[in-house]
Structure formats: structure tokens, C-alpha cells
Design a protein around this motif. Sequence first.
Motif, short mmCIF file in Angstrom:
data_model
loop_
_atom_site.label_atom_id
_atom_site.label_comp_id
_atom_site.label_asym_id
_atom_site.label_seq_id
_atom_site.Cartn_x
_atom_site.Cartn_y
_atom_site.Cartn_z
N ARG A 55 11.34 1.99 -13.26
CA ARG A 55 10.73 0.85 -12.57
C ARG A 55 11.37 0.68 -11.18
NH1 ARG A 55 10.74 -0.82 -17.97
NH2 ARG A 55 8.90 -1.98 -18.67
N LEU A 56 10.55 0.50 -10.18
CA LEU A 56 11.06 0.17 -8.85
C LEU A 56 9.95 -0.47 -8.02
CD1 LEU A 56 11.46 3.35 -6.59
CD2 LEU A 56 9.83 3.14 -8.45
N PHE A 57 10.37 -1.29 -7.06
CA PHE A 57 9.41 -1.94 -6.17
C PHE A 57 8.97 -0.96 -5.07
CE2 PHE A 57 11.74 -5.85 -7.63
CZ PHE A 57 10.66 -6.45 -8.27
N SER A 58 7.83 -1.28 -4.47
CA SER A 58 7.28 -0.40 -3.44
C SER A 58 8.20 -0.30 -2.22
CB SER A 58 5.90 -0.91 -3.01
OG SER A 58 5.98 -2.24 -2.53
N LYS A 59 8.91 -1.38 -1.91
CA LYS A 59 9.80 -1.36 -0.74
C LYS A 59 10.86 -0.26 -0.89
CE LYS A 59 13.28 -4.27 1.61
NZ LYS A 59 12.79 -4.10 2.99
N GLU A 60 11.43 -0.14 -2.07
CA GLU A 60 12.44 0.89 -2.30
C GLU A 60 11.80 2.29 -2.31
OE1 GLU A 60 14.74 0.31 -5.85
OE2 GLU A 60 15.76 2.27 -5.67
N PHE A 61 10.66 2.39 -3.00
CA PHE A 61 10.01 3.71 -3.09
C PHE A 61 9.56 4.20 -1.71
CE2 PHE A 61 6.21 6.37 -4.12
CZ PHE A 61 6.89 7.37 -4.78
N ASN A 62 8.95 3.30 -0.95
CA ASN A 62 8.41 3.72 0.35
C ASN A 62 9.49 4.00 1.39
OD1 ASN A 62 5.79 3.53 -0.61
ND2 ASN A 62 5.53 1.41 0.06
N SER A 63 10.72 3.59 1.10
CA SER A 63 11.83 3.88 2.01
C SER A 63 12.51 5.21 1.68
CB SER A 63 12.88 2.75 1.94
OG SER A 63 12.31 1.51 2.32
N SER A 64 12.02 5.90 0.69
CA SER A 64 12.64 7.15 0.25
C SER A 64 12.34 8.28 1.23
CB SER A 64 12.13 7.53 -1.15
OG SER A 64 12.41 6.51 -2.08
N LYS A 65 13.37 9.09 1.50
CA LYS A 65 13.22 10.19 2.46
C LYS A 65 13.77 11.51 1.95
CE LYS A 65 13.72 7.08 6.44
NZ LYS A 65 14.54 6.77 7.65
N TYR A 66 14.40 11.49 0.78
CA TYR A 66 15.06 12.70 0.31
C TYR A 66 14.68 13.02 -1.13
CZ TYR A 66 18.01 11.75 4.36
OH TYR A 66 18.46 11.50 5.62
N LYS A 67 14.76 14.31 -1.43
CA LYS A 67 14.57 14.78 -2.79
C LYS A 67 15.86 15.44 -3.26
CE LYS A 67 10.99 17.34 -1.72
NZ LYS A 67 9.79 18.23 -1.78
N VAL A 68 16.05 15.45 -4.57
CA VAL A 68 17.19 16.16 -5.15
C VAL A 68 16.67 16.97 -6.33
CG1 VAL A 68 18.95 14.49 -4.44
CG2 VAL A 68 17.77 14.17 -6.61
N GLY A 69 17.44 17.98 -6.72
CA GLY A 69 17.04 18.84 -7.83
C GLY A 69 16.12 19.94 -7.36
N ALA A 84 13.22 -6.37 -11.06
CA ALA A 84 14.22 -7.10 -10.27
C ALA A 84 15.62 -6.87 -10.85
CB ALA A 84 13.89 -8.59 -10.27
N LYS A 85 15.74 -6.95 -12.16
CA LYS A 85 17.04 -6.71 -12.80
C LYS A 85 17.57 -5.32 -12.47
CE LYS A 85 16.28 -9.63 -16.91
NZ LYS A 85 16.08 -9.61 -18.38
N ALA A 86 16.69 -4.31 -12.61
CA ALA A 86 17.10 -2.93 -12.36
C ALA A 86 17.49 -2.73 -10.89
CB ALA A 86 15.98 -1.98 -12.74
N THR A 87 16.76 -3.38 -9.99
CA THR A 87 17.05 -3.24 -8.56
C THR A 87 18.39 -3.86 -8.20
OG1 THR A 87 14.67 -3.32 -8.09
CG2 THR A 87 16.15 -3.64 -6.24
N LEU A 88 18.64 -5.07 -8.72
CA LEU A 88 19.91 -5.73 -8.44
C LEU A 88 21.09 -4.95 -9.03
CD1 LEU A 88 18.84 -9.43 -9.06
CD2 LEU A 88 19.37 -8.36 -6.86
N LYS A 128 17.78 -9.68 -0.52
CA LYS A 128 16.96 -10.81 -0.10
C LYS A 128 15.50 -10.63 -0.56
CE LYS A 128 15.55 -13.54 3.92
NZ LYS A 128 14.16 -13.59 3.45
N ALA A 129 15.01 -9.40 -0.46
CA ALA A 129 13.63 -9.14 -0.88
C ALA A 129 13.46 -9.42 -2.37
CB ALA A 129 13.25 -7.70 -0.55
N VAL A 130 14.44 -9.03 -3.16
CA VAL A 130 14.37 -9.27 -4.61
C VAL A 130 14.41 -10.78 -4.90
CG1 VAL A 130 15.52 -8.94 -6.83
CG2 VAL A 130 15.39 -7.05 -5.20
N ILE A 131 15.31 -11.48 -4.24
CA ILE A 131 15.42 -12.92 -4.46
C ILE A 131 14.13 -13.64 -4.06
CG2 ILE A 131 16.62 -15.03 -3.74
CD1 ILE A 131 19.15 -13.33 -3.47
N ASP A 132 13.55 -13.22 -2.94
CA ASP A 132 12.28 -13.83 -2.52
C ASP A 132 11.20 -13.63 -3.58
OD1 ASP A 132 13.43 -14.64 -0.17
OD2 ASP A 132 12.61 -13.02 1.06
N VAL A 133 11.16 -12.44 -4.15
CA VAL A 133 10.16 -12.16 -5.20
C VAL A 133 10.40 -13.07 -6.41
CG1 VAL A 133 9.46 -10.45 -6.92
CG2 VAL A 133 9.67 -9.80 -4.52
N LEU A 134 11.65 -13.21 -6.81
CA LEU A 134 11.97 -14.04 -7.98
C LEU A 134 11.65 -15.51 -7.72
CD1 LEU A 134 15.33 -12.41 -9.09
CD2 LEU A 134 13.14 -12.30 -10.29
#
Length: 218
Positions: A12-26, A141-145, A172-178
Motif C-alpha cells: 500500500r502506498l499513496f500516489s504522492k510517494e509512488f509518483n516521486s519514485s525515480k529508481y529501480k532495484v533488483g 497512512a500507518k504504513a507511510t508514517l 504533512k501530506a499524511v496528516i492532512d489526509v487523516l
Amino acid sequence: MIRSAKREVAKRLFSKEFNSSKYKVGGEGEKEAVYVLTPLGLRCNRVFIVGVLLEKEEVKPDSDMWRIRITDPMGSFLGFVSKFQPEALDSLADINPPEIVSVTAKAKLLERNDRSLPLLRPENINVSDFETRDYWVLETAKATLKRIKALEMGEDKIVLEKYNPNLEDFRKAVIDVLMKLREEQTVIEDESEEEEDKDLGFELDEEIIDLSDFEIGD
């Protein structure tokens, strides 16, 4: 004995975190899975999201390749569904935006020149509801924090070196969502209480979302 391949757990993750991704591993070995590495340290091969399907558009006429956009409280996920995801393609045909959906998808990161584009390749799409969406928001939200706290403690130095993420911005983004979710639930509770008060003749004092359950920090 024939053993079935073990599937990666959907994260589980929010779009803000996913869309900020720039790297791959593995992916170094022939059979080694590839993971999208997020700025908060999540390695995701498969993701699980619940949001509103806002758009679905066929990329080219009769191509059976559909571009979709699914929103969550922080933005939107971009995804593509084609004949190679037959279960998702069949489901998508019967769903008309806007509609709340739950989606399990492969996480992909397209890299071209200096640009990276995170996107989803849904494996299945199902119509969902507000209650499931709210539960997904809380769990995400729990997983993100938890990931933010781990980075604050200096864990996952590779992520810190690659991204140097602004953890306060993510917190701050997580708190705003909550807070927004709590406000929405308060409105629903108030409306429900008014109706129940009319029926029962006394006020109910049910607990709403308690932010003390979350390690929000200062």
C-alpha cells in the motif's frame, strides 16, 4: 512435484510517494524481480490501491490498450490495461468513471533519457465502496508514517543517499489526509446521530478516528 510461483505481496502506498519514485532495484539476475524504489524506502513489485477511477481512454481505436487514471487523497495513479491483463481488461469494460475501485497492479518505472515515469499495470480491478476506501487510507497512512520514522532513525541509507527525501513534506501530506478523513467521518457521524437521536431520543457518543493511534510525531 510442481510448485506454483510465489507472488510478491502487494504493498500500500499513496500516489504522492509512488509518483516521486525515480529508481529501480533488483533485476540483476535472470529471474530476480525488479522493484520500484520509492523515496520513503518501499520496494514494490506489486501494489494494492483503492481510489476513484476518474478516466479510462483507449489509447488507439480498437487497440484494446486503455489508459486509466485513479485518484487517491494525494493525487492520481497512471495505469495501462491491455490484452496482457485479461482479467483487468474484462472488468474495466463494465466500469464507467467515476467509480470507486480496488486495484492490484504491477508497479512499473519507465526510464527514458533523464526522465522516469511510474505507472501501474493492473492485474485485476474491482468495484469497491467508500468504507473500503477509508480503511485503505488509514492502513496506507500507518504504513507511510512507519516508513518515515524508519528513515528518520537513519535506516535504509541507500534511499537517503539517492533521494534525500523531504520527510516533513510527506508527513504533512499524511496528516492532512487523516484530518480530512476525520472531518468527513465527523460529518457522517453527525448526520447519523441526528437521525438516530430522532429515533432513540438520546445522543450517541461514538468514537471517530483517533489520531493518537498514529505515530505522527511533532
